[in-house]
Design an enzyme around this catalytic site. Structure first.
Site, PDB file in Angstrom:
ATOM      1  N   ASN A  14      41.783  36.636  39.054  1.00 53.87           N
ATOM      2  CA  ASN A  14      42.675  35.686  38.477  1.00 53.87           C
ATOM      3  C   ASN A  14      44.052  37.104  38.767  1.00 53.87           C
ATOM      4  OD1 ASN A  14      42.652  32.803  36.901  1.00 53.87           O
ATOM      5  ND2 ASN A  14      40.963  34.459  35.703  1.00 53.87           N
ATOM      6  N   ARG A  91      39.743  41.318  25.120  1.00 48.94           N
ATOM      7  CA  ARG A  91      39.178  41.868  23.264  1.00 48.94           C
ATOM      8  C   ARG A  91      40.388  40.536  22.296  1.00 48.94           C
ATOM      9  NH1 ARG A  91      35.372  43.908  21.289  1.00 48.94           N
ATOM     10  NH2 ARG A  91      36.638  44.545  20.114  1.00 48.94           N
ATOM     11  N   HIS A 109      42.876  30.710  29.984  1.00 47.40           N
ATOM     12  CA  HIS A 109      41.995  30.302  28.493  1.00 47.40           C
ATOM     13  C   HIS A 109      40.615  29.215  29.717  1.00 47.40           C
ATOM     14  CE1 HIS A 109      39.184  29.701  25.134  1.00 47.40           C
ATOM     15  NE2 HIS A 109      39.185  28.789  25.326  1.00 47.40           N
TER      16      HIS A 109
END
Ligand code: NHR
Ligand code: GAR
Length: 216
Positions: A14, A91, A109
């Site tokens: 990405n 994280r 996501h």
């Protein structure tokens, strides 16, 4: 020019899509730093190859999430970014950290949020027998994968799909929608207001802007 810091944990495809879009003149941003919580990942090489400053802040060197996030925040703020982009960053972030970057932090996501928050999304969509899946860009809020959606790409699940085949088709769409979302923010067309995403002065629906890649 909009100043962006990108956070990664891994391969950085990405990140590469953002670098490529910028190179093509499609993304009016300066990526001032790429920060990884894992050393020696491919994404760091991609950043270096593009001449971007890199930093590793290994979460294993910190006794708590609060201490890790405090260091991460301090190092990010040295670059004074307008926008923080989570690109495969793995994280969970503390509430204080997400508040500090409220309305100026995006995540990508791999699911059609609010479906499948958290991890192993492709496997969960396949096990549920879903006929569609996809990927969502959203503003980051304290609630994990719960901030307002900006854009999602819908991908068909086809006969014989595996986690790998599905992930590959979803990732191809990630590389389309993330540069779009970041460019909207950079052009000041996109903002977060009242826990809602606003594009061109219109509140987006809960899904965000929808790019449907399925044949109809
Ligand atoms: N933090 C907050 N507060 N809100 C969000 O929306 C966040 C976030 C941090 C990361 C990315 C997210 C995703 O897109 C993201 C969104 C990691 C985990 C996780 O469980 C969950 C969601 C996301 C990223 N991480 C484990 C942890 O203990 C570690 C897993 C690993 O290292 O492989 O932090 O999916
Ligand atoms: C991407 O598929 C992204 O959606 C996903 O990890 C991959 C990172 O790829 N993100 C998450 O699962 C966040 N928890 P990349 O490092 O090649 O960009």
């Amino acid at each position: 020019m909009t100043n962006v810091v990108v956070l990664i944990s891994g391969s950085g495809t990405n990140l590469q899509a953002l670098i490529d879009a910028k190179q093509k003149g499609e993304l009016p941003v300066t990526i001032s730093a790429v920060i990884s919580n894992r050393p020696n990942v491919k994404g760091l090489e991609r950043a270096q190859a593009a001449g971007i400053e890199t930093l590793v802040i290994d979460h294993k060197d910190y006794a708590s999430r609060e201490l890790f996030d405090a260091e991460l925040q301090a190092r990010i703020d040295e670059f004074d970014p307008h926008l923080v982009v989570l690109a495969g960053f793995m994280r969970i972030l503390t509430e204080g950290f997400t508040r500090h970057y409220s309305a100026r932090m995006l995540n990508i996501h791999p699911s059609l949020l609010p479906k499948y928050q958290g991890l192993h999304t492709h496997q969960r969509a396949l096990e549920a027998g879903d006929t569609e899946h996809g990927v969502t860009v959203h503003f980051v809020t304290p609630e994990l994968d719960g901030g307002p959606n900006v854009i999602q790409a819908v991908v068909a699940i086809v006969e014989g799909d595996t986690v790998e085949s599905l992930a590959q088709r979803v990732q191809a769409q990630e590389h389309v929608i993330y540069p779009m979302a970041v460019s909207w923010f950079a052009e000041k067309r996109l903002s977060m207001d009242n826990h809602q995403s606003v594009l061109d002065n219109e509140v987006l629906p809960p899904s965000g802007y929808v790019l449907d890649t399925r044949m109809k």
